[in-house]
Design a protein around this motif. Structure first.
Motif, PDB file in Angstrom:
ATOM      1  N   ASP A 248       0.817  -1.295   0.069  1.00 15.10           N
ATOM      2  CA  ASP A 248       0.041   0.200  -0.218  1.00 15.10           C
ATOM      3  C   ASP A 248       0.836   1.344   0.041  1.00 15.10           C
ATOM      4  O   ASP A 248       0.358   2.590   0.297  1.00 15.10           O
ATOM      5  N   ASP A 249       2.188   1.025  -0.118  1.00 16.45           N
ATOM      6  CA  ASP A 249       3.153   2.155  -0.117  1.00 16.45           C
ATOM      7  C   ASP A 249       3.039   3.034   1.316  1.00 16.45           C
ATOM      8  O   ASP A 249       3.007   4.178   1.093  1.00 16.45           O
ATOM      9  N   GLN A 250       2.739   2.418   2.217  1.00 16.52           N
ATOM     10  CA  GLN A 250       2.633   3.452   3.407  1.00 16.52           C
ATOM     11  C   GLN A 250       4.196   3.449   3.834  1.00 16.52           C
ATOM     12  O   GLN A 250       5.099   2.776   4.119  1.00 16.52           O
ATOM     13  N   PRO A 251       4.455   5.009   4.067  1.00 18.76           N
ATOM     14  CA  PRO A 251       5.854   5.344   4.259  1.00 18.76           C
ATOM     15  C   PRO A 251       6.335   4.890   5.697  1.00 18.76           C
ATOM     16  O   PRO A 251       5.564   4.646   6.586  1.00 18.76           O
ATOM     17  N   GLU A 252       7.728   4.550   5.611  1.00 20.80           N
ATOM     18  CA  GLU A 252       8.350   4.340   7.152  1.00 20.80           C
ATOM     19  C   GLU A 252       8.411   5.460   7.977  1.00 20.80           C
ATOM     20  O   GLU A 252       8.840   6.572   7.632  1.00 20.80           O
TER      21      GLU A 252
ATOM     22  N   HIS B 195      10.661  13.429  18.082  1.00 17.92           N
ATOM     23  CA  HIS B 195      10.426  13.538  16.673  1.00 17.92           C
ATOM     24  C   HIS B 195      10.137  12.451  16.103  1.00 17.92           C
ATOM     25  O   HIS B 195      10.415  11.505  16.372  1.00 17.92           O
ATOM     26  N   ILE B 196       9.085  12.674  14.936  1.00 17.77           N
ATOM     27  CA  ILE B 196       8.753  11.570  14.221  1.00 17.77           C
ATOM     28  C   ILE B 196       9.077  11.843  12.676  1.00 17.77           C
ATOM     29  O   ILE B 196       8.627  12.846  12.265  1.00 17.77           O
ATOM     30  N   GLY B 197       9.890  10.978  12.137  1.00 18.16           N
ATOM     31  CA  GLY B 197       9.930  11.372  10.876  1.00 18.16           C
ATOM     32  C   GLY B 197       9.824  10.341   9.727  1.00 18.16           C
ATOM     33  O   GLY B 197       9.473   9.129  10.371  1.00 18.16           O
ATOM     34  N   GLU B 198       9.344  10.609   8.659  1.00 19.34           N
ATOM     35  CA  GLU B 198       8.609   9.628   7.686  1.00 19.34           C
ATOM     36  C   GLU B 198       9.524   9.671   6.467  1.00 19.34           C
ATOM     37  O   GLU B 198       9.556  10.867   5.877  1.00 19.34           O
ATOM     38  N   ARG B 199       9.811   8.669   6.041  1.00 23.45           N
ATOM     39  CA  ARG B 199      10.551   8.211   4.770  1.00 23.45           C
ATOM     40  C   ARG B 199       9.716   7.976   3.551  1.00 23.45           C
ATOM     41  O   ARG B 199       8.944   6.850   3.721  1.00 23.45           O
TER      42      ARG B 199
ATOM     43  N   GLU C  67       1.802   8.589  21.560  1.00 25.48           N
ATOM     44  CA  GLU C  67       1.809   9.354  20.347  1.00 25.48           C
ATOM     45  C   GLU C  67       2.585   8.655  19.197  1.00 25.48           C
ATOM     46  O   GLU C  67       2.011   8.663  17.939  1.00 25.48           O
ATOM     47  N   ALA C  68       3.700   8.112  19.418  1.00 25.49           N
ATOM     48  CA  ALA C  68       4.376   7.389  18.490  1.00 25.49           C
ATOM     49  C   ALA C  68       3.570   6.215  17.908  1.00 25.49           C
ATOM     50  O   ALA C  68       3.471   5.782  16.711  1.00 25.49           O
ATOM     51  N   LYS C  69       3.059   5.469  18.727  1.00 28.47           N
ATOM     52  CA  LYS C  69       2.451   4.401  18.405  1.00 28.47           C
ATOM     53  C   LYS C  69       1.010   4.656  17.676  1.00 28.47           C
ATOM     54  O   LYS C  69       0.672   3.776  16.605  1.00 28.47           O
ATOM     55  N   ARG C  70       0.340   5.702  17.995  1.00 30.10           N
ATOM     56  CA  ARG C  70      -0.633   6.029  17.153  1.00 30.10           C
ATOM     57  C   ARG C  70      -0.471   6.606  15.855  1.00 30.10           C
ATOM     58  O   ARG C  70      -1.096   6.311  14.947  1.00 30.10           O
ATOM     59  N   HIS C  71       0.742   6.974  15.709  1.00 30.40           N
ATOM     60  CA  HIS C  71       1.399   7.365  14.225  1.00 30.40           C
ATOM     61  C   HIS C  71       1.796   6.127  13.478  1.00 30.40           C
ATOM     62  O   HIS C  71       2.537   6.237  12.518  1.00 30.40           O
ATOM     63  N   GLY C  72       1.818   4.839  14.026  1.00 32.41           N
ATOM     64  CA  GLY C  72       2.274   3.881  13.364  1.00 32.41           C
ATOM     65  C   GLY C  72       3.641   3.629  13.190  1.00 32.41           C
ATOM     66  O   GLY C  72       4.084   3.187  12.058  1.00 32.41           O
ATOM     67  N   VAL C  73       4.476   4.188  14.031  1.00 30.05           N
ATOM     68  CA  VAL C  73       5.921   4.039  13.765  1.00 30.05           C
ATOM     69  C   VAL C  73       6.500   2.767  13.977  1.00 30.05           C
ATOM     70  O   VAL C  73       5.962   1.990  14.458  1.00 30.05           O
TER      71      VAL C  73
END
Length: 497
Positions: free
Chosen positions: A191-195, A210-214, A260-266
């Motif tokens: 599904d091309d979900q970003p890391e 910090h949460i970063g998305e690649r 919060e990190a878990k809610r963002h699916g890290v």
């Protein structure tokens, strides 16, 4: 087939696994296996796949307090697949069973009826190359995977002993990674979900998050970037320990960041601790308390590592010309310096020069006389003697909460704008102006200054004095501000390509 023994499994997907790969590389592989498989995904249900011409089902039995999943194999059936076995497949995928089924199904017939265009099942063709190891008595594997033409990697540990899996995961340095089963990992990939990855920087004065998305091209995008001032180092200079109230504030902040990190699916959370935890006599106990109460393991890093990671963040975030460069990061308990040129680091070190200790020693959280300010500046200068007599660098970059707040005040930012702060040039005159502004006001009055984070009002004067002293000692009339800091360096090193 009868049920086989249930096994506890842990797995993560990603582009790279840093230290874990290095640790596995030191071990002798137990074998290499390649396979072509078809996973059947429905958005829910168990692990269903076709491997070695067999329909293979594993059922999730339990998820324990450590997040491990216990899976039990319940089917390995050949084709043609009898209707009773086809019904079990659909039930395992949590899908309705049609009133009538064929007497039996070839693989192509099953896929055509249930996984065709618009069907409830997605068939994902997967090629795996698995390299297996033994870690702490558990089976571990590092795999290169291609699913529907899209590459990824996965690392896994499994055993009938749940405690052994937890220990092996930690031994590999993967304690901060989130357990992700194969079906969820494959769905995210196709599904091309970003890391997404998170970093927590537990500093002496503030906790940065910090949460970063690649993206698919490997570029990083900021999802979340914020800080909470918890004053972990309150009273540390006088008592030598982190006090309970400071720990409580910090645990509350970190626990909220983990949620919060878990809610963002890290996919993973890296947490590092700096000077306060290095200095405190009860640092180990504090780290253990944070682990127990917030669910994240803080790695206390050296001052040299702080400097190296700050340099990495500055180089990655600013278009700096070639030449000599000094990057410094001043925090609540220490300041980190990295001297380099071009992309090379020549020297890095940490000194115990932080805003909290001078604030407490000279009561810089209130109105300060010129005489007391001069005395504090003299002591700061003496404590920074390690940077005396050095050549003037081509560029000076500053990072950390003090300099970013000073920059926000310069720009009158009622709401913090990292894009505007990043790359701002501050000169000595602006630093001097703000020092005088803070010196003549107590903490309550400073909170009314537009751009200044209210919780930083107590320590901002000390931070400004440290920055001004560094500029003078290195002979620079101005510096460049990096909104990026230790957390960005950790993100790049641990999870970058």
């Amino acid at each position: 087939m009868g049920e086989l023994a249930a096994r506890w499994e842990w797995r993560s997907f990603g582009t790279r696994f840093g230290e874990a790969e290095a640790r596995l590389a030191k071990r002798t592989p137990g074998g290499v296996q390649e396979s072509d498989e078809i996973y059947l995904l429905s958005g829910a249900g168990d692990n269903v796949k076709v491997r070695d011409a067999l329909m293979d089902i594993k059922v999730l039995r339990e998820v324990n307090a450590d997040g491990l999943e216990q899976w039990t194999p319940v089917m390995k059936a050949g084709f043609p697949l009898p209707s009773a076995e086809a019904k079990k497949v659909l039930e395992s995928l949590h899908l309705p069973v049609p009133p009538t089924l064929r007497a039996n199904y070839t693989l192509d017939e099953f896929l055509e009826q249930f996984a065709g265009p618009g069907g409830a099942i997605r068939a994902v063709k997967v090629h795996k190359r698995r390299v297996r190891y033994t870690v702490g008595g558990c089976m571990a594997e590092l795999s290169d995977v291609v699913a529907n033409g899209k590459p990824t990697r996965t690392i896994a540990v499994e055993s009938e002993d749940a405690g052994g899996v937890v220990r092996a995961v930690r031994e590999l340095g993967l304690g901060g990674y989130v357990n992700t089963c194969y079906t969820r990992g494959l769905a995210a990939l196709i599904d091309d979900q970003p890391e997404r990855y998170a970093v927590i920087d537990a500093g002496t004065n503030s906790i940065k998050f910090h949460i970063g998305e690649r993206d698919l091209e490997g570029r990083w995008r900021t999802v979340v970037d914020r800080a909470e001032l918890t004053r972990l180092g309150e009273g540390l200079a006088q008592q030598g320990v982190i006090i309970d109230t400071a720990l409580d504030r910090t645990v509350t902040a970190i626990a909220g960041m983990v949620d919060e990190a878990k809610r963002h699916g890290v996919r993973a959370i890296a947490a590092v601790g700096t000077a306060g935890l290095r200095i405190a006599r009860n640092g180990n106990e504090v780290v253990a308390a944070i682990q127990k109460r917030a669910g994240v393991q803080i790695e206390v890093i050296s001052g040299e590592d702080e400097g190296r990671l700050a340099y990495l963040a500055a180089k990655a975030g600013l278009a700096l010309a070639t030449g000599s460069l000094v990057v410094f990061d001043t925090g609540g308990g220490s300041s980190q310096f990295t001297f380099g040129h071009d992309a090379s680091v020549d020297e890095r070190f940490s000194v115990e020069v932080g805003a909290v200790r001078y604030t407490e020693r000279y009561k810089l959280d209130g109105v300060v006389s010129p005489g007391v300010l001069k005395e504090a500046m003299a002591v700061i200068s003496a404590d920074l003697s390690r940077i005396d007599g050095r050549p003037v660098p081509d560029a000076l970059v500053a990072m950390g909460g003090a300099v970013t707040n000073i920059t926000a005040v310069k720009h009158h930012l009622a709401s913090y704008d990292p894009a505007l702060v990043q790359g701002t040039v501050l000169d000595r005159a602006e630093i001097d102006r703000q020092i005088e502004c803070y010196r003549s006001r107590d903490a309550e009055a400073r909170r009314g200054i537009v751009g200044l984070q209210p919780k930083r009002a107590e320590v901002i004067l000390a931070g400004a004095c440290i920055i001004r002293t560094v500029m003078e000692k290195l002979g620079k009339a101005s510096l460049t501000v990096s909104d990026r800091g230790l957390r960005h360096g950790v993100l790049a090193e641990r999870f970058g390509t």
